[in-house]
Motif scaffolding. Structure first.
Motif, PDB file in Angstrom:
ATOM      1  N   PRO A  87       0.800  -1.227   0.000  1.00  0.00           N
ATOM      2  CA  PRO A  87       0.000   0.000   0.000  1.00  0.00           C
ATOM      3  C   PRO A  87       0.834   1.280   0.000  1.00  0.00           C
ATOM      4  O   PRO A  87       0.327   2.336  -0.372  1.00  0.00           O
ATOM      5  N   ASN A  88       2.096   1.197   0.396  1.00  0.00           N
ATOM      6  CA  ASN A  88       2.970   2.371   0.427  1.00  0.00           C
ATOM      7  C   ASN A  88       3.993   2.385  -0.705  1.00  0.00           C
ATOM      8  O   ASN A  88       4.930   3.181  -0.679  1.00  0.00           O
ATOM      9  N   GLU A  89       3.788   1.536  -1.696  1.00  0.00           N
ATOM     10  CA  GLU A  89       4.736   1.446  -2.801  1.00  0.00           C
ATOM     11  C   GLU A  89       4.263   2.197  -4.041  1.00  0.00           C
ATOM     12  O   GLU A  89       4.614   1.852  -5.164  1.00  0.00           O
ATOM     13  N   SER A  93       3.514   9.972  -1.034  1.00  0.00           N
ATOM     14  CA  SER A  93       3.724  10.098   0.407  1.00  0.00           C
ATOM     15  C   SER A  93       5.201  10.358   0.673  1.00  0.00           C
ATOM     16  O   SER A  93       6.065  10.086  -0.174  1.00  0.00           O
ATOM     17  N   LYS A  95       7.110   8.731   2.641  1.00  0.00           N
ATOM     18  CA  LYS A  95       7.795   7.442   2.622  1.00  0.00           C
ATOM     19  C   LYS A  95       8.165   7.021   1.202  1.00  0.00           C
ATOM     20  O   LYS A  95       9.318   6.657   0.918  1.00  0.00           O
ATOM     21  N   HIS A  96       7.187   7.079   0.310  1.00  0.00           N
ATOM     22  CA  HIS A  96       7.449   6.624  -1.065  1.00  0.00           C
ATOM     23  C   HIS A  96       8.445   7.541  -1.769  1.00  0.00           C
ATOM     24  O   HIS A  96       9.327   7.065  -2.500  1.00  0.00           O
ATOM     25  N   ASP A 122      -1.348  13.088  -6.610  1.00  0.00           N
ATOM     26  CA  ASP A 122      -1.777  12.064  -5.656  1.00  0.00           C
ATOM     27  C   ASP A 122      -2.938  12.604  -4.823  1.00  0.00           C
ATOM     28  O   ASP A 122      -2.749  13.468  -3.969  1.00  0.00           O
ATOM     29  N   THR A 125      -2.667  11.878  -0.766  1.00  0.00           N
ATOM     30  CA  THR A 125      -1.624  12.440   0.097  1.00  0.00           C
ATOM     31  C   THR A 125      -1.762  13.957   0.154  1.00  0.00           C
ATOM     32  O   THR A 125      -1.910  14.605  -0.890  1.00  0.00           O
TER      33      THR A 125
END
Length: 323
Positions: A87-89, A93, A95-96, A122, A125
């Motif tokens: 889900p975070n790939e 965000s 993180k990504h 996005d 985000t």
């Protein structure tokens, strides 16, 4: 080669840039890709664009450009699309962004990226999270400038306002599709908004995936050595292969001949007539294509030619955009 400033920044990019979408790392052999990159650089092109979502393209682009001084070219890449099942790939965000920047640096084999672009907007985000992450990467020296791709006028305006309120380094570019058929950036105020906010346009697909080279003729079968005949790449170009579009390109080719140009040179000059456009990004599978296309920088279209072009394009007013 001629160069233009990228938006309000001090960065100068070649009017013709070299991209790698649907070519390097996939449909074009590595040997051919390297030959094209070398030809582009030796012809004065200093703007090279790729993405983490173009299979193998970052590696080919980065390893080939290592033959030249790092300060002599502008290396651009992008992120947004999924890089794995998690889900975070994907997305923008923090993180990504941080993780994908590191991954791109490794694939490119460089210490910094000149222009790091948000490949799409996005909706999941907060914009301030994205902008802060990009600003932090700039502070760390991992990217020098940040930009976006295919953002609407409203999205660009919102990001600019938030960035100013937070005192962040400004975005300097937007990479939309733009050619004689795909003109939403004119109609939806994207060009105007970019000019207002100081973003330079580095437009992709200025030759409409090769349709504006004249290789596809109305009433004729698709040539076997073209992108439209390649099952890996023809999904993108198929929307252009309508009989009325091909008849239009035939008329445009006749008009190009009147000014002593090929259709591809004419189409690139038409894009570059917009002062807001900093660079038109071409794709190439053969060095000869680069030699031909860069001649567009010396072609100026007078008002009469532009007007006659509009009359021809008006015949396909209801063309369905690719995006």
């Amino acid at each position: 080669m001629k160069y233009r400033k990228l938006g309000r920044s001090g960065l100068k990019v070649s009017e013709i840039g070299l991209g790698s979408w649907l070519t390097y790392g996939s449909a074009t052999s590595e040997e051919a890709a390297r030959a094209c990159i070398h030809k582009a650089y030796e012809s004065g092109i200093n703007f090279f664009d790729t993405s983490n979502s173009y299979a193998g393209a970052e590696q080919v682009m980065g390893s080939t450009l290592k033959d030249y001084p790092r300060s002599s070219y502008v290396l651009a890449t992008k992120l947004f699309f999924a890089q794995g099942p998690g889900p975070n790939e994907r997305g923008l965000s923090r993180k990504h962004i941080m993780e994908q920047c590191e991954a791109s640096l490794k694939r490119l084999g460089t210490d910094y990226i000149d222009l790091y672009q948000c490949h799409r907007f996005d909706h999941e985000t907060p914009i301030d999270e994205t902008l802060r992450a990009l600003d932090d990467l700039q502070a760390q020296g991992k990217i020098l400038y940040a930009g976006v791709s295919e953002w609407s006028a409203a999205q660009i305006a919102e990001a600019s306002g938030i960035g100013k309120s937070l005192g962040l380094r400004p975005l300097i570019s937007n990479q939309p599709i733009y050619n004689m058929f795909e003109r939403y950036i004119e109609k939806e105020g994207v060009i105007h908004q970019c000019e207002q906010e100081g973003l330079g346009l580095v437009v992709f697909s200025p030759l409409a995936q090769g349709v504006l080279t004249g290789k596809y003729k109305p009433g004729h079968p698709i040539p076997q050595d073209t992108r439209a005949a390649n099952n890996q790449t023809n999904g993108v170009i198929n929307s252009y292969l309508r009989e009325d579009v091909l008849q239009c390109t035939a008329k445009l080719e006749e008009l190009a001949a009147e000014v002593g140009a090929t259709l591809s040179q004419f189409a690139l000059a038409w894009v570059l007539r917009q002062s807001a456009v900093s660079s038109a990004i071409i794709g190439s599978s053969r060095p000869a294509q680069i030699e031909e296309n860069i001649k567009a920088i010396d072609l100026e279209l007078n008002p009469d030619i532009v007007s006659r072009t509009e009359e021809i394009l008006a015949t396909i007013r209801h063309f369905a955009p690719m995006r």
